[in-house]
Design an enzyme around this catalytic site. Structure first.
Site, mmCIF file in Angstrom:
data_model
loop_
_atom_site.group_PDB
_atom_site.id
_atom_site.type_symbol
_atom_site.label_atom_id
_atom_site.label_comp_id
_atom_site.label_asym_id
_atom_site.label_seq_id
_atom_site.Cartn_x
_atom_site.Cartn_y
_atom_site.Cartn_z
ATOM 1 N N GLY A 113 0.890 -1.334 -0.091
ATOM 2 C CA GLY A 113 -0.011 0.178 -0.100
ATOM 3 C C GLY A 113 0.858 1.150 0.065
ATOM 4 O O GLY A 113 0.463 2.275 0.734
ATOM 5 N N SER A 114 1.914 1.344 -0.995
ATOM 6 C CA SER A 114 2.826 2.592 -0.946
ATOM 7 C C SER A 114 1.897 3.542 -1.348
ATOM 8 O O SER A 114 2.190 4.758 -0.669
ATOM 9 C CB SER A 114 3.938 2.184 -1.662
ATOM 10 O OG SER A 114 3.591 1.571 -2.955
ATOM 11 N N ALA A 117 -0.197 4.864 1.424
ATOM 12 C CA ALA A 117 0.631 5.772 2.438
ATOM 13 C C ALA A 117 1.117 6.975 2.080
ATOM 14 O O ALA A 117 1.351 7.947 2.835
ATOM 15 C CB ALA A 117 1.613 4.608 2.955
ATOM 16 N N ASP A 158 -6.760 0.226 2.649
ATOM 17 C CA ASP A 158 -5.510 0.800 3.079
ATOM 18 C C ASP A 158 -5.215 1.881 3.495
ATOM 19 O O ASP A 158 -4.095 2.397 4.207
ATOM 20 C CB ASP A 158 -4.446 0.507 1.512
ATOM 21 C CG ASP A 158 -5.404 0.919 0.449
ATOM 22 O OD1 ASP A 158 -6.533 1.473 0.515
ATOM 23 O OD2 ASP A 158 -5.043 0.955 -0.786
HETATM 24 O O1 PMV Z 1 -3.955 -5.523 -3.613
HETATM 25 P P1 PMV Z 1 -4.186 -4.781 -2.343
HETATM 26 O O2 PMV Z 1 -3.094 -5.083 -1.434
HETATM 27 O O3 PMV Z 1 -4.114 -3.260 -2.414
HETATM 28 O O4 PMV Z 1 -5.433 -5.233 -2.014
HETATM 29 C C1 PMV Z 1 -6.573 -5.141 -2.593
HETATM 30 C C2 PMV Z 1 -7.742 -5.260 -1.792
HETATM 31 C C3 PMV Z 1 -9.073 -5.377 -2.620
HETATM 32 O O5 PMV Z 1 -10.169 -5.710 -1.630
HETATM 33 C C4 PMV Z 1 -9.178 -6.437 -3.665
HETATM 34 C C5 PMV Z 1 -9.529 -3.807 -3.093
HETATM 35 C C6 PMV Z 1 -10.006 -2.912 -2.127
HETATM 36 O O6 PMV Z 1 -9.693 -1.815 -2.478
HETATM 37 O O7 PMV Z 1 -10.324 -3.300 -1.243
#
Ligand code: PMV
Length: 326
Positions: A113-114, A117, A158
């Site tokens: 999640g850079s 962040a 995130d």
């Molecule tokens: O790929 P990541 O770590 O950014 O996670 C995405 C998670 C999802 O549920 C698929 C998308 C979201 O924004 O919640």
């Protein structure tokens, strides 16, 4: 000129990915791999961004031309900083320009999640630099808008992790953001070596939902249930039970078509070497998996993940949210 340094943590999805895009809850934990952003005032009307992680060539633009149609050329992380500045100056008049430097403890390839962040840290830094005093909620809302503007999709989980830290129960768009705990979770993290493209996977699930609405609705309902149970198990530190939920969640993610052979093998290997449970973390398609492991089994599980080509990323969970650095 005045200058402020702020840092925000990365994140790992614990339970509930994909369903959280559709008004369901998820559980996310902040990790102590942080992005540091220094914002400094300058006299001219230029915004200069130096993203150490991306390249060492500064990006320079007049402050009111940050989004002048040439966005395609901008590296991803710089794009988020630019949009955060744009969003800030829409609401607040500032004299002069800005020099913004970003530094990251972790590779943007891990899927920690850079982008969120860096967005959160930039907004917090600007709020501090100009004594605006944004609340956590305001930073969440502004940062969520910025990421939606750029990516078009996303639940905002995130961003919540970057703002609030700890381990959170989160519902789409921040409808609910509740701290479950500030205590660490016994997680081992394995990186597949493959960078996943989250928006592509989210759209892939949207396609499947269109084709097979009943199947996907059912999967999401199951995920919602296990997220709610997981919240209780985390509070009670019932790791074995939580591990069982990891297994079920991984199975549902497989059914959604977002797991990969590498992720499956890493999870299986972790489980057959004593992990309580393992699952992919995030959108799938690559990035990382997480295994819930007792202290005694940790080394063995780490070795097992490495034996099938995974890279162990040491992290501490339930990290502190965005903060001003000395
Ligand atoms: O790929 P990541 O770590 O950014 O996670 C995405 C998670 C999802 O549920 C698929 C998308 C979201 O924004 O919640």
């Amino acid at each position: 000129m005045k200058k402020v340094t702020v840092s925000a943590p990365g994140k790992l999805m614990v339970l509930g990915e994909h369903a959280v895009v559709y008004n369901r809850p998820c559980i996310v934990t902040a990790v102590d791999s942080r992005i540091k952003v220094t914002v400094e005032q300058r006299k001219d009307r230029i915004v200069e961004i130096l993203a150490q992680q991306i390249n060492n060539k500064p990006f320079r633009r007049p402050i009111y031309e940050l989004n002048n149609g040439r966005d395609e050329e901008i590296p991803k992380e710089v794009k988020f900083v630019c949009k955060a500045v744009e969003s800030f100056i829409k609401d607040n008049t500032i004299d002069g320009g800005l020099t913004i430097t970003t530094e990251s403890d972790f590779s943007h390839r891990y899927g920690f999640g850079s982008s969120s962040a860096v967005t959160v840290a930039t907004l917090k830094g600007l709020s501090e630099l100009y004594s605006i005093g944004y609340t956590e909620r305001q930073i969440f809302d502004l940062a969520y808008e910025v990421t939606l503007d750029i990516q078009g999709v996303g639940s905002g989980f995130d961003i919540a992790a970057a703002v609030y830290g700890g381990t959170l129960y989160f519902v789409t768009g921040g409808k609910r953001i509740e701290k479950i705990t500030d205590k660490k979770l016994p997680l081992v993290v394995g990186y597949t070596g493959v960078k996943a493209d989250t928006p592509t996977l989210v759209r892939q699930v949207a396609e499947l939902k269109k084709e097979k609405p009943d199947l996907v609705e059912n999967i999401f309902k199951n995920i919602e249930e296990l997220v709610k149970m997981g919240r209780e198990y985390i509070k009670e530190e019932k790791w074995k039970y939580l591990g069982d939920l990891f297994k079920v969640n991984q199975k549902t993610l497989y059914e959604l078509g977002v797991s990969t052979t590498k992720l499956d093998v890493m999870c299986k290997e972790a489980e057959s070497n004593g992990a309580y449970g393992a699952k992919l973390s995030g959108a799938g398609g690559g990035d990382c998996m997480v295994a819930l492991v007792s202290k005694e089994k940790q080394k063995r599980v780490e070795k097992a993940i490495e034996s099938v080509g995974g890279k162990i990323i040491p992290v501490t969970t339930s990290a502190e949210g965005v903060r001003i650095e000395k």
